[in-house]
Design an enzyme around this catalytic site. Structure first.
Site, PDB file in Angstrom:
ATOM      1  N   CYS A  51      12.366   4.365  -3.290  1.00 29.96           N
ATOM      2  CA  CYS A  51      11.164   3.725  -2.744  1.00 29.96           C
ATOM      3  C   CYS A  51      10.450   2.934  -3.937  1.00 29.96           C
ATOM      4  O   CYS A  51       9.435   2.071  -3.679  1.00 29.96           O
ATOM      5  CB  CYS A  51      10.271   4.565  -2.014  1.00 29.96           C
ATOM      6  SG  CYS A  51       9.616   6.069  -3.285  1.00 29.96           S
ATOM      7  N   CYS A  95       6.950  -3.419   1.450  1.00 28.42           N
ATOM      8  CA  CYS A  95       6.360  -2.412   2.141  1.00 28.42           C
ATOM      9  C   CYS A  95       6.086  -1.145   1.276  1.00 28.42           C
ATOM     10  O   CYS A  95       4.979  -0.451   1.262  1.00 28.42           O
ATOM     11  CB  CYS A  95       7.130  -2.034   3.270  1.00 28.42           C
ATOM     12  SG  CYS A  95       6.193  -0.873   4.402  1.00 28.42           S
ATOM     13  N   CYS A  96       7.090  -0.542   0.618  1.00 29.09           N
ATOM     14  CA  CYS A  96       6.952   0.620  -0.133  1.00 29.09           C
ATOM     15  C   CYS A  96       6.238   0.278  -1.251  1.00 29.09           C
ATOM     16  O   CYS A  96       5.260   1.356  -1.686  1.00 29.09           O
ATOM     17  CB  CYS A  96       8.156   0.761  -0.862  1.00 29.09           C
ATOM     18  SG  CYS A  96       9.511   1.901   0.262  1.00 29.09           S
ATOM     19  N   CYS A 126      12.384   4.113   8.618  1.00 30.59           N
ATOM     20  CA  CYS A 126      13.274   3.980   7.742  1.00 30.59           C
ATOM     21  C   CYS A 126      14.132   4.955   7.415  1.00 30.59           C
ATOM     22  O   CYS A 126      14.987   5.344   6.429  1.00 30.59           O
ATOM     23  CB  CYS A 126      12.553   3.680   6.333  1.00 30.59           C
ATOM     24  SG  CYS A 126      11.619   2.037   6.623  1.00 30.59           S
ATOM     25  N   CYS A 143       9.569   8.013   5.721  1.00 33.99           N
ATOM     26  CA  CYS A 143       8.903   7.504   6.790  1.00 33.99           C
ATOM     27  C   CYS A 143       9.818   7.238   8.072  1.00 33.99           C
ATOM     28  O   CYS A 143      11.023   6.941   7.740  1.00 33.99           O
ATOM     29  CB  CYS A 143       8.618   5.843   6.258  1.00 33.99           C
ATOM     30  SG  CYS A 143       7.330   5.981   5.041  1.00 33.99           S
TER      31      CYS A 143
HETATM   32  S1  SF4 Z   1       9.977   3.928   3.365  1.00 35.56           S
HETATM   33 FE1  SF4 Z   1       9.759   2.104   4.998  1.00 35.56          FE
HETATM   34  S2  SF4 Z   1       7.886   2.534   6.258  1.00 35.56           S
HETATM   35 FE2  SF4 Z   1       7.876   3.647   4.267  1.00 35.56          FE
HETATM   36  S3  SF4 Z   1       6.720   2.627   2.874  1.00 35.56           S
HETATM   37 FE3  SF4 Z   1       9.097   1.985   2.385  1.00 35.56          FE
HETATM   38  S4  SF4 Z   1       9.409   0.376   3.630  1.00 35.56           S
HETATM   39 FE4  SF4 Z   1       7.478   0.916   4.296  1.00 35.56          FE
END
Ligand code: SF4
Length: 246
Positions: free
Chosen positions: A235, A128-129, A212, A209
């Site tokens: 991240c 996701c990151c 998280c 985010c």
């Molecule tokens: S911090 Fe969480 S929601 Fe944001 S990009 Fe990374 S995994 Fe995705």
């Protein structure tokens, strides 16, 4: 070295390979002095400030604004930020009269293909990151020669050896607050009456985010609320320099 060679060297654009020499040159210099040099010496090329508009971001934004209000400020807008962060970014940029706030967003097509439910953070936060932070920021920084980051050594053990200048691919990255302590940051915020992120009062010591990030308990590491329950502390956007990748 001849005079002509020395002159050529003095005019040479600075690049990633110059990071160690720049660390030596600016050893002991204040954050203000380093920022002044980077923002006024054309050899550093095109410069951008990357900010999360998090709990301590106002300090670096303030220092930069006092030198050059036209510096591009990149906010990685993952689509998962707290609404409070988005509102704070607009308000703080206006307060400091920063004139070039840019929202860096993931490609809609990439999100549709790789995170169609928007829930990838819940089963693959690294992926996701990579989609929502690393790829968009890399694309946004392609037009710059140096980025400025607000990371500090005190924030986490993974940042304990953070250098003032570090290579970031072919670019340079500057960490002008690397040596600042929590107390120094708080004193700067108070002295200049900088507005805090609204979630700090609710116990959020480090703000990323919304899915998280959680508040931290008294005595916990400030970043303990990031990716709580996962073996993850970074991240990925800072993973190619002198700091280990996570
Ligand atoms: S911090 Fe969480 S929601 Fe944001 S990009 Fe990374 S995994 Fe995705």
């Amino acid at each position: 070295m001849s005079r002509a060679a020395a002159r050529t060297e003095a005019l040479r654009p600075l690049a990633a390979a110059d990071a160690p020499g720049l660390c030596q040159r600016f050893e002991g210099a204040s954050a203000e002095a380093v920022l002044e040099a980077v923002l006024t010496d054309p050899r550093f090329g095109r410069v951008a400030l990357v900010s999360s508009f998090g709990a301590e971001s106002a300090v670096l934004l303030h220092l930069v604004a006092r030198i050059d209000r036209s510096v591009p400020v990149l906010l990685v807008d993952t689509g998962k930020l707290f609404p409070e962060t988005l509102a704070y970014a607009e308000a703080l940029a206006a307060h400091l009269d920063l004139r070039d706030l840019r929202h860096v967003r993931p490609e809609a097509e990439q999100l549709a293909g790789q995170d169609p439910t928007g829930l990838r953070w819940s089963y693959d936060p690294d992926g996701c990151c990579a989609i929502r932070k690393v790829a968009p920021l890399e694309a946004a920084l392609a037009g710059f020669d140096l980025s400025i980051s607000g990371r500090k050594r005190h924030q986490a053990h993974t940042r304990a050896r953070l250098a003032l200048f570090e290579p970031d691919g072919a670019r340079l990255k500057l960490n002008p607050l690397a040596g600042w302590t929590r107390e120094m940051l708080a004193a700067h915020m108070a002295h200049h009456a900088l507005p805090p992120h609204p979630l700090v009062a609710a116990g959020y010591a480090s703000i990323g985010c919304s899915p998280c990030t959680s508040p931290v308990l008294p005595g916990e590491d400030p970043r303990a609320g990031r990716w709580r329950g996962w073996d993850k502390t970074e991240c990925g956007i800072h993973g190619r320099g002198s700091e280990p990748a996570f």
